[in-house]
Design a protein around this motif. Structure first.
Motif, mmCIF file in Angstrom:
data_model
loop_
_atom_site.group_PDB
_atom_site.id
_atom_site.type_symbol
_atom_site.label_atom_id
_atom_site.label_comp_id
_atom_site.label_asym_id
_atom_site.label_seq_id
_atom_site.Cartn_x
_atom_site.Cartn_y
_atom_site.Cartn_z
ATOM 1 N N ARG A 104 1.593 23.336 26.009
ATOM 2 C CA ARG A 104 0.614 24.220 25.403
ATOM 3 C C ARG A 104 1.058 25.652 25.593
ATOM 4 O O ARG A 104 1.232 26.101 26.719
ATOM 5 C CB ARG A 104 -0.735 24.006 26.097
ATOM 6 N N MET A 133 -7.466 14.207 28.092
ATOM 7 C CA MET A 133 -8.385 15.258 27.676
ATOM 8 C C MET A 133 -8.142 15.651 26.216
ATOM 9 O O MET A 133 -7.057 16.124 25.867
ATOM 10 C CB MET A 133 -8.183 16.505 28.552
ATOM 11 N N ALA A 135 -9.148 18.449 24.197
ATOM 12 C CA ALA A 135 -9.803 19.750 24.419
ATOM 13 C C ALA A 135 -9.797 20.572 23.120
ATOM 14 O O ALA A 135 -10.688 20.422 22.294
ATOM 15 C CB ALA A 135 -9.116 20.454 25.576
ATOM 16 N N GLY A 192 -9.414 27.038 27.209
ATOM 17 C CA GLY A 192 -9.131 25.731 26.616
ATOM 18 C C GLY A 192 -9.456 24.573 27.539
ATOM 19 O O GLY A 192 -8.982 23.460 27.318
ATOM 20 N N TYR A 193 -10.263 24.823 28.571
ATOM 21 C CA TYR A 193 -10.680 23.729 29.466
ATOM 22 C C TYR A 193 -12.071 23.228 29.063
ATOM 23 O O TYR A 193 -12.919 24.010 28.606
ATOM 24 C CB TYR A 193 -10.698 24.187 30.931
ATOM 25 N N ILE A 194 -12.255 21.921 29.283
ATOM 26 C CA ILE A 194 -13.530 21.299 28.927
ATOM 27 C C ILE A 194 -14.550 21.538 30.043
ATOM 28 O O ILE A 194 -14.234 21.400 31.218
ATOM 29 C CB ILE A 194 -13.322 19.781 28.700
ATOM 30 N N GLY A 199 -11.440 19.413 35.325
ATOM 31 C CA GLY A 199 -10.318 20.281 35.709
ATOM 32 C C GLY A 199 -9.063 19.899 34.954
ATOM 33 O O GLY A 199 -9.132 19.350 33.849
ATOM 34 N N ASP A 200 -7.918 20.201 35.547
ATOM 35 C CA ASP A 200 -6.646 19.901 34.897
ATOM 36 C C ASP A 200 -6.246 18.456 35.216
ATOM 37 O O ASP A 200 -5.907 18.129 36.356
ATOM 38 C CB ASP A 200 -5.566 20.872 35.386
ATOM 39 N N ALA A 201 -6.296 17.598 34.193
ATOM 40 C CA ALA A 201 -6.073 16.166 34.426
ATOM 41 C C ALA A 201 -4.675 15.915 34.989
ATOM 42 O O ALA A 201 -4.507 15.130 35.930
ATOM 43 C CB ALA A 201 -6.281 15.392 33.132
ATOM 44 N N GLY A 202 -3.654 16.583 34.444
ATOM 45 C CA GLY A 202 -2.278 16.377 34.913
ATOM 46 C C GLY A 202 -2.149 16.737 36.388
ATOM 47 O O GLY A 202 -1.601 15.975 37.183
HETATM 48 N N1 URA Z 1 -6.507 19.695 29.704
HETATM 49 C C1 URA Z 1 -7.003 19.379 30.931
HETATM 50 O O1 URA Z 1 -6.291 18.820 31.763
HETATM 51 N N2 URA Z 1 -8.282 19.693 31.206
HETATM 52 C C2 URA Z 1 -9.098 20.294 30.320
HETATM 53 O O2 URA Z 1 -10.272 20.532 30.641
HETATM 54 C C3 URA Z 1 -8.563 20.606 29.052
HETATM 55 C C4 URA Z 1 -7.272 20.309 28.774
#
Ligand code: URA
Length: 209
Positions: A104, A133, A135, A192-194, A199-202
């Motif tokens: 991204r 995610m 998003a 761009g986060y939900i 949080g950040d899934a990765g």
């Molecule tokens: N990617 C993520 O890991 N979390 C989000 O909230 C949005 C994009």
């Protein structure tokens, strides 16, 4: 949106809530994602084509029904998509796997491709694209744009969480692609986060933060 399937089974919702908690460890986040992915696979593959198979039970011959897992391809959007793959493969071990690498752009939030590898004979396969995610929708749209160049028989998209913005963007770009999710959250934030999200899934899957 008739193309959106929210998997609201109590087991799925229970595990999702545990995953969202900020104090969930990397280990338990990953384990829950694995379990959730298995459960979601049941719903996503509900309409999979089946074939008759003649077998013999200890008592008599019969005709059973089986799926042809090899005709399925799970397509992981790197890297967080890999967190969903293991659970899906434990339910359908014969499935093939493709990978799409996108990052991204932090300024524009658009998707840039750096890796693309699919199994052969994609025109004979049903593709299930996975990314935890959905998003902005940019990655999913770019991944499916690219995947369509291989002309798979069908495409479904599976995520854990999404939001109205992501759903609208993906449904507009690819109205033919059904979307499966465990929840539709409130909104996207400016990064761009939900929200409320998880949080950040990765980072949470791989323990990178
Ligand atoms: N990617 C993520 O890991 N979390 C989000 O909230 C949005 C994009």
């Amino acid at each position: 949106m008739s193309n959106v399937h929210v998997i609201d089974h109590p087991l799925v919702q229970h595990k999702l809530t545990l995953m969202r908690r900020k104090d969930a460890s990397t280990n338990s986040f990953r384990r829950l994602l694995n379990e959730l992915s298995m459960l979601m696979t049941y719903e996503v593959t509900r309409d999979m084509p089946m074939q008759d198979l003649d077998i013999e039970t200890p008592l008599e011959p019969m005709t059973g029904r089986v799926i042809d897992g090899k005709k399925l391809v799970f397509v992981s959007i790197l890297r967080a998509g890999n967190g969903i793959l293991d659970g899906m493969l434990s339910v359908i071990p014969g499935a093939r796997v493709g990978h799409i690498g996108l990052y991204r752009d932090p300024k524009t939030l658009t998707a840039v491709e750096y890796y693309f590898k699919m199994p052969p004979e994609m025109n004979e396969r049903d593709a299930i694209v996975v990314d935890p995610m959905l998003a902005t929708g940019h990655s999913a749209i770019a991944a499916i744009d690219r995947l369509k160049e291989c002309r798979p028989k069908s495409i479904k998209f599976v995520c854990l969480l999404t939001c109205p913005e992501g759903l609208a963007a993906l449904a507009k770009a690819h109205p033919d692609v059904p979307i499966y999710t465990a929840a539709i959250d409130r909104q996207l934030n400016d990064h761009g986060y939900i929200l409320p999200g998880l949080g950040d899934a990765g980072d949470r899957i791989f323990g990178t933060q």
